[in-house]
Design a protein around this motif. Structure first.
Motif, PDB file in Angstrom:
ATOM      1  N   SER A 133       1.480  12.282  -1.654  1.00  0.00           N
ATOM      2  CA  SER A 133       0.207  12.608  -2.176  1.00  0.00           C
ATOM      3  C   SER A 133      -0.010  11.826  -3.428  1.00  0.00           C
ATOM      4  N   ASP A 134      -1.395  11.915  -3.904  1.00  0.00           N
ATOM      5  CA  ASP A 134      -1.376  11.434  -5.297  1.00  0.00           C
ATOM      6  C   ASP A 134      -0.603  11.908  -6.465  1.00  0.00           C
TER       7      ASP A 134
ATOM      8  N   ILE B  79       0.729  -1.147  -0.029  1.00  0.00           N
ATOM      9  CA  ILE B  79      -0.153   0.000  -0.093  1.00  0.00           C
ATOM     10  C   ILE B  79       1.032   1.279   0.136  1.00  0.00           C
ATOM     11  N   ILE B  80       0.473   2.160  -0.763  1.00  0.00           N
ATOM     12  CA  ILE B  80       1.190   3.233  -0.873  1.00  0.00           C
ATOM     13  C   ILE B  80       1.275   4.272   0.355  1.00  0.00           C
TER      14      ILE B  80
ATOM     15  N   ARG C 192     -10.673   2.344  -2.259  1.00  0.00           N
ATOM     16  CA  ARG C 192     -11.136   3.555  -1.531  1.00  0.00           C
ATOM     17  C   ARG C 192      -9.796   4.475  -1.617  1.00  0.00           C
ATOM     18  N   PRO C 193     -10.335   5.787  -1.801  1.00  0.00           N
ATOM     19  CA  PRO C 193      -9.116   7.012  -1.835  1.00  0.00           C
ATOM     20  C   PRO C 193      -8.007   6.527  -0.970  1.00  0.00           C
TER      21      PRO C 193
END
Length: 219
Positions: free
Chosen positions: A193-194, A187-188, A209-210
């Protein structure tokens, strides 16, 4: 002293089955696992010490040194090693700290200050809190603390799994999900941030999920 994850592992000098060590110097640039035992010639710990000797090469692959500790003196450890070899097939091939004055056990918060200063006469029940696993990084910070009851043998395969996760996440901005093992998706980290994640993972990620951004394990 109450130790927590992120604390600096206390340094000490102690006699071991491989001679006097200065703990910080002994760790060097490695990771370390310090695992403790309430007393020599106890049954569950006998199985644990033998198994750790068997899988020592797995720790070495990961640049991890292992060291045991029991409150009894090192000459008692040497006699115990014979039983471990005969019953488990492997004798300890790593140092075992002797702690007859209970100094290290107190330093690591495994025994209270009022426990006295002699291991002689103490029973395994007196020392039942001395069944811990500490994983320490090359930066001397404590990365993991596990405490087990006397009746439950420790799962050192799980300790290896956690070390794999600790070493991966120390080098990459990721976290490992439930039951993760080497090679599984990760998982990042939430701190990424995106926008930054897109630079690192241009192929994108799965996001049920975001806040759950799943990618393959970084090489």
């Amino acid at each position: 002293m109450v130790l927590r994850i992120g604390d600096t592992a206390p340094d000490f000098e102690a006699d071991t089955t491989e001679g006097l060590i200065h703990f910080d110097e002994w760790i060097g640039n490695s990771w370390a696992v310090l695992f403790s035992h309430p007393k020599d010639f106890t049954p569950v710990c006998t199985t644990e010490l033998g198994y750790m000797a068997k899988i020592k090469p797995e720790f070495e692959k990961r640049n991890v040194k292992i060291i045991g500790i029991s409150v009894d003196p090192t000459d008692s450890h040497a006699k115990w090693a014979n039983d471990i070899k005969e019953t488990q097939g492997y004798a300890p091939n790593y140092p075992m700290i002797g702690d007859p004055e209970l100094k290290v056990s107190k330093l690591y918060g495994m025994l209270p200050a009022e426990a006295g200063d002699r291991s002689e006469g103490r029973t395994p029940t007196d020392n039942q809190t001395v069944r811990n696993v500490f994983v320490i990084g090359p930066d001397r910070k404590i990365k993991l603390i596990l405490t087990y009851p006397m009746t439950t043998g420790r799962n050192f395969d799980e300790v290896l799994r956690v070390i794999d996760s600790l070493q991966l996440t120390a080098n990459h901005k990721v976290a490992t999900p439930v039951n993760w093992k080497q090679g599984d998706d990760v998982i990042i980290a939430g701190s990424v941030s995106d926008e930054d994640a897109k630079k690192q993972y241009p192929q994108g990620w799965k996001a049920p999920r975001p806040y759950i951004r799943i990618v393959p394990q970084p090489p």
